[in-house]
Design a protein around this motif. Sequence first.
Motif, short mmCIF file in Angstrom:
data_model
loop_
_atom_site.label_atom_id
_atom_site.label_comp_id
_atom_site.label_asym_id
_atom_site.label_seq_id
_atom_site.Cartn_x
_atom_site.Cartn_y
_atom_site.Cartn_z
N GLY A 339 38.67 48.50 39.40
CA GLY A 339 39.00 47.57 40.32
C GLY A 339 38.23 46.29 40.23
O GLY A 339 38.85 45.38 40.93
N GLU A 340 37.30 46.08 39.51
CA GLU A 340 36.45 44.63 39.57
C GLU A 340 37.36 43.75 38.74
O GLU A 340 37.86 44.08 37.58
CB GLU A 340 35.21 44.91 39.06
N GLU A 341 37.29 42.61 39.25
CA GLU A 341 38.06 41.45 38.30
C GLU A 341 37.47 41.46 37.04
O GLU A 341 36.17 41.26 37.03
CB GLU A 341 38.31 40.22 39.18
N LEU A 342 38.22 41.25 36.02
CA LEU A 342 37.51 41.16 34.66
C LEU A 342 36.94 39.84 34.43
O LEU A 342 37.58 38.65 34.71
CB LEU A 342 38.62 41.45 33.34
N LYS A 343 35.89 39.71 33.74
CA LYS A 343 35.11 38.54 33.45
C LYS A 343 34.58 38.59 32.14
O LYS A 343 34.16 39.45 31.46
CB LYS A 343 33.83 38.52 34.26
N MET A 344 35.36 37.58 31.28
CA MET A 344 35.35 37.48 29.96
C MET A 344 34.15 36.68 29.30
O MET A 344 33.71 35.93 30.16
CB MET A 344 36.67 37.05 29.30
#
Length: 375
Positions: A339-344
């Motif tokens: 559920g965490e927003e993806l960090k690229m």
Amino acid sequence: MIKFRLKYKAAAMILTAAFLLAGCGKSGGDQEDTQFPPADLSVSETARMKDPKALTITRDGEFRNPLTGRWIDVKYMYQRPIAVQYENTSLANPQYGMTHADIIYEMYTEGGITRLMAIFTEYDKVEKFEPIRSDRHYYDRKAVEYDAIHVFCGASDYANENDLYQNHYPYLDFIDLISDPGLRRDDTRYAPHNAYTLPSDIDSEINRKGFSRTHRSYYQENHKFLEEFTELDGSVAEIVTIPFSNNRPWFEYYEDDRVYYRYQFGDEQVDYENRWQLFATNILIQFVHYSDLPGYENAGSQDIDWSGSGEGYYCTAGKMIPVTWKNENYTTRWYRLNGEELKMNPGKTWISVYKDTNKEGVLFEAKQAEEQEEQ
């Protein structure tokens, strides 16, 4: 710093087998789009602009590019991006200028071929954009998400009647060679695979149409980035294969450069401007539902459902994790399974939009031992 791999096979790629394409003219339908109401695209160019400082971080004459997470010259802080529609058949390769793109989208168009939409912040660094081709409404949706000025050569009737003219979203259509001096022809290629335009032509048209060069008030950053390059704890994905039927593309990860290099039509995909092989730090694979455009099934016109949510994969540093995506307020957000927003990782991103009916066709593999030793 990336040690760019120079490639010199570009010229040979131009004269490979031809594929039939629709020209830069119009095709498709004119029915109302129920998945992305046209009214939601209608934002006045005179709307209040957000302060870019609220979206980015600055330091010593630089700012963090919201499309890559990398530091670039602060003069681009107020630079609205452009999204250029590229042809991607064998006769269109090699293209010009694509190594300067921040983000590249690849998706099917009619006839089983793919086209590319490249999004640029520092587009003044490009020699020329070639070959540009016609727009479809499902590309419009992505250009709108990035609040980019869309650049192309012709558009389908459906795009014209439902998106472009009625809703005033910023676009530059270099369709008419006579009335549009910004459309040029490369006499070393066959038409219609030889249309191109220059950064100066784009600037002239932006000025003529009065488009804002800064983001409009609704714009939200599309992607989140880590501060520094970080290894990913995931499955091995040193070779990533996307089973698009026409060009059969794949990516290979090179640890020394920390990027994936791009291949298609059985060879390296090369930028003819500088002979660099196309590369990306990040690969996003977005599974979506492709369908016939209602009322135009016999013509072969298609639709892509960008609404709701779906599944996908994120690849970086030779590893892969499954992710999900969700369309929120007409901006696509990416999430880890927890559920965490993806960090690229900071860098260029390639987004492959593939059919949700063939997820198992996407392959992730390790390199052979002898290939790894060559690095």
